[in-house]
Design a protein around this motif. Structure first.
Motif, PDB file in Angstrom:
ATOM      1  N   UNK A  45       0.916  -1.482   0.079  1.00  0.00           N
ATOM      2  CA  UNK A  45       0.020   0.033  -0.359  1.00  0.00           C
ATOM      3  C   UNK A  45      -0.090   1.275  -0.286  1.00  0.00           C
ATOM      4  N   UNK A  46       1.454   1.794   0.843  1.00  0.00           N
ATOM      5  CA  UNK A  46       2.453   2.460   0.654  1.00  0.00           C
ATOM      6  C   UNK A  46       3.057   2.791  -0.417  1.00  0.00           C
ATOM      7  N   UNK A  47       4.097   2.015  -0.762  1.00  0.00           N
ATOM      8  CA  UNK A  47       4.516   3.016  -2.621  1.00  0.00           C
ATOM      9  C   UNK A  47       3.432   2.935  -3.371  1.00  0.00           C
ATOM     10  N   UNK A  48       2.001   2.502  -3.371  1.00  0.00           N
ATOM     11  CA  UNK A  48       1.302   2.970  -4.275  1.00  0.00           C
ATOM     12  C   UNK A  48       0.558   4.468  -3.580  1.00  0.00           C
ATOM     13  N   UNK A  49       0.498   4.847  -2.356  1.00  0.00           N
ATOM     14  CA  UNK A  49      -0.251   5.889  -1.568  1.00  0.00           C
ATOM     15  C   UNK A  49       0.893   7.192  -2.157  1.00  0.00           C
ATOM     16  N   UNK A  98      12.342   7.980  -5.041  1.00  0.00           N
ATOM     17  CA  UNK A  98      13.972   7.991  -4.331  1.00  0.00           C
ATOM     18  C   UNK A  98      13.287   7.016  -2.874  1.00  0.00           C
ATOM     19  N   UNK A  99      12.430   7.808  -2.104  1.00  0.00           N
ATOM     20  CA  UNK A  99      12.260   7.140  -1.136  1.00  0.00           C
ATOM     21  C   UNK A  99      11.153   6.381  -1.354  1.00  0.00           C
ATOM     22  N   UNK A 100      10.929   6.136  -2.625  1.00  0.00           N
ATOM     23  CA  UNK A 100      10.397   4.920  -2.332  1.00  0.00           C
ATOM     24  C   UNK A 100      11.211   3.768  -2.384  1.00  0.00           C
ATOM     25  N   UNK A 101      11.844   3.773  -3.477  1.00  0.00           N
ATOM     26  CA  UNK A 101      12.661   2.939  -4.057  1.00  0.00           C
ATOM     27  C   UNK A 101      13.716   2.445  -2.878  1.00  0.00           C
ATOM     28  N   UNK A 102      13.832   3.238  -2.141  1.00  0.00           N
ATOM     29  CA  UNK A 102      14.174   2.682  -0.459  1.00  0.00           C
ATOM     30  C   UNK A 102      13.490   1.783  -0.173  1.00  0.00           C
ATOM     31  N   UNK A 103      12.162   1.926   0.389  1.00  0.00           N
ATOM     32  CA  UNK A 103      11.103   1.675   1.091  1.00  0.00           C
ATOM     33  C   UNK A 103      11.102  -0.034   0.539  1.00  0.00           C
ATOM     34  N   UNK A 104      10.902   0.443  -1.541  1.00  0.00           N
ATOM     35  CA  UNK A 104      10.643  -1.120  -1.444  1.00  0.00           C
ATOM     36  C   UNK A 104      12.321  -2.334  -1.556  1.00  0.00           C
ATOM     37  N   UNK A 105      13.116  -2.070  -1.857  1.00  0.00           N
ATOM     38  CA  UNK A 105      13.891  -2.415  -1.508  1.00  0.00           C
ATOM     39  C   UNK A 105      14.662  -2.428  -0.206  1.00  0.00           C
ATOM     40  N   UNK A 106      14.203  -2.102   0.912  1.00  0.00           N
ATOM     41  CA  UNK A 106      14.655  -2.727   2.181  1.00  0.00           C
ATOM     42  C   UNK A 106      15.888  -1.424   2.585  1.00  0.00           C
ATOM     43  N   UNK A 107      16.555  -1.539   1.457  1.00  0.00           N
ATOM     44  CA  UNK A 107      18.361  -0.537   1.817  1.00  0.00           C
ATOM     45  C   UNK A 107      18.234   0.266   0.800  1.00  0.00           C
TER      46      UNK A 107
END
Length: 334
Positions: A45-49, A98-107
């Motif tokens: 949900x978070x990346x979509x939002x 970039x924040x979304x990528x950081x969130x999805x990659x977990x790093x």
């Protein structure tokens, strides 16, 4: 960088993570990350939002910047401050992917320079909105007082508004410098994370950073704004009781209303974030799925402010709508 995963214990290097830091324990004191896998529903949900906020924010703020810069009638003192608000929101939404990528990659794969840059931009977003709204409140107060006294504010010029805006950017830059200094790459469970790394004693520095943000990013500017608007309303009420003079024409009333609504929306979006700081400083909350969900919601709500203002301008400002339509018509005809 909202890499908010499952939360349970507190890692010493993560203790200072604030908004946009790559630490999972963003809001609550005594938190940590023993688990690198986020709760599945949140992970989806978070990346979509965030993506929706990014798309809407970029479109709306680009339109605001374009209209104010291109339309001659939009070059007013108030619109200079609105332009700077839009620039701050646009800057933040530009780096949100970039924040979304950081969130999805977990790093954090982007290096320390980008870590400092993105955290700095995120902190610009935290502080600049409320400070520009405070300046706009000061401007409204001066206009109302001058109108009541049937005077003109001689120093309220387009050039003065530009200087005041540069002053706000300079002040915010000084305020956020400590965040850039402490933003570093820290390896957590083999994964690089963009976090605030504080010296010893870390818990004391973390508390100081939260109080610093609470005071400079919320308490002081909001108190100033509330005092100004209270004084403004008091003067208008006295004028209504003791004079039949017409204090404000319709145009000035509309501008004042627009600034008030923008301020109210800003407070609605940001107050939960700053209240969570108080909770983090005073309470040890168990990390249940409900608490983690509230943390995600508070983050998303604060980010949402970056895409709401353009809709407020379009709804409340006739000149903005007319200028936007005229520019669209010109673009279509050419």
């Amino acid at each position: 960088m909202e890499n908010l995963s499952s939360l349970s214990e507190l890692n010493s290097s993560c203790v200072g993570a604030g908004k946009a830091a790559g630490c999972q324990g963003k809001f609550w004191s005594g938190l940590n990350v023993s688990d690198t896998l986020p709760i599945p529903n949140f992970y989806i949900a978070v990346p979509i939002i965030y993506s929706v906020i990014c798309a809407v924010g970029l479109t709306g703020n680009t339109a605001v910047i374009y209209v104010i810069l291109k339309a001659p009638k939009m070059k007013t003192v108030t619109n200079i401050f609105i332009l700077n608000l839009a620039i701050a929101d646009e800057l933040f939404t530009l780096v949100l992917p970039i924040n979304i990528a950081d969130y999805l990659l977990l790093q954090w794969p982007f290096g320390e320079f980008m870590c400092k840059l993105i955290i700095s931009i995120d902190q610009y977003n935290t502080f600049s909105s409320i400070y520009f709204l405070t300046v706009m409140s000061i401007d409204r107060y001066l206009v109302v007082v001058a109108t009541i006294k049937s005077r003109q504010v001689a120093y309220r010029t387009y050039r003065a508004a530009k200087i005041a805006s540069l002053g706000v950017w300079a002040l915010v830059t000084l305020i956020i410098l400590p965040f850039a200094v402490f933003a570093k790459i820290h390896t957590e469970q083999g994964r690089p994370q963009c976090v605030f790394v504080f010296p010893q004693p870390e818990s004391l520095w973390w508390k100081a950073s939260r109080i610093y943000t609470l005071l400079l990013g919320f308490a002081i500017p909001v108190s100033t704004t509330c005092v100004l608007y209270s004084a403004m309303l008091f003067r208008l009420r006295r004028l209504h009781l003791h004079s039949h003079a017409k204090a404000l024409d319709k145009a000035k009333k509309r501008v004042t209303l627009m600034v008030l609504v923008i301020l109210a929306v800003c407070l609605f979006c940001w107050t939960p974030y700053h209240l969570s700081t108080v909770v983090a400083l005073t309470t040890d909350i168990p990390q249940t799925p409900l608490v983690i969900g509230i943390s995600y919601f508070i983050t998303s709500l604060s980010y949402t402010n970056s895409c709401l203002n353009p809709f407020l301008y379009a709804f409340l400002d006739d000149s903005f709508r007319k200028s936007f339509r005229k520019l669209l018509d010109c673009g279509a005809s050419s």
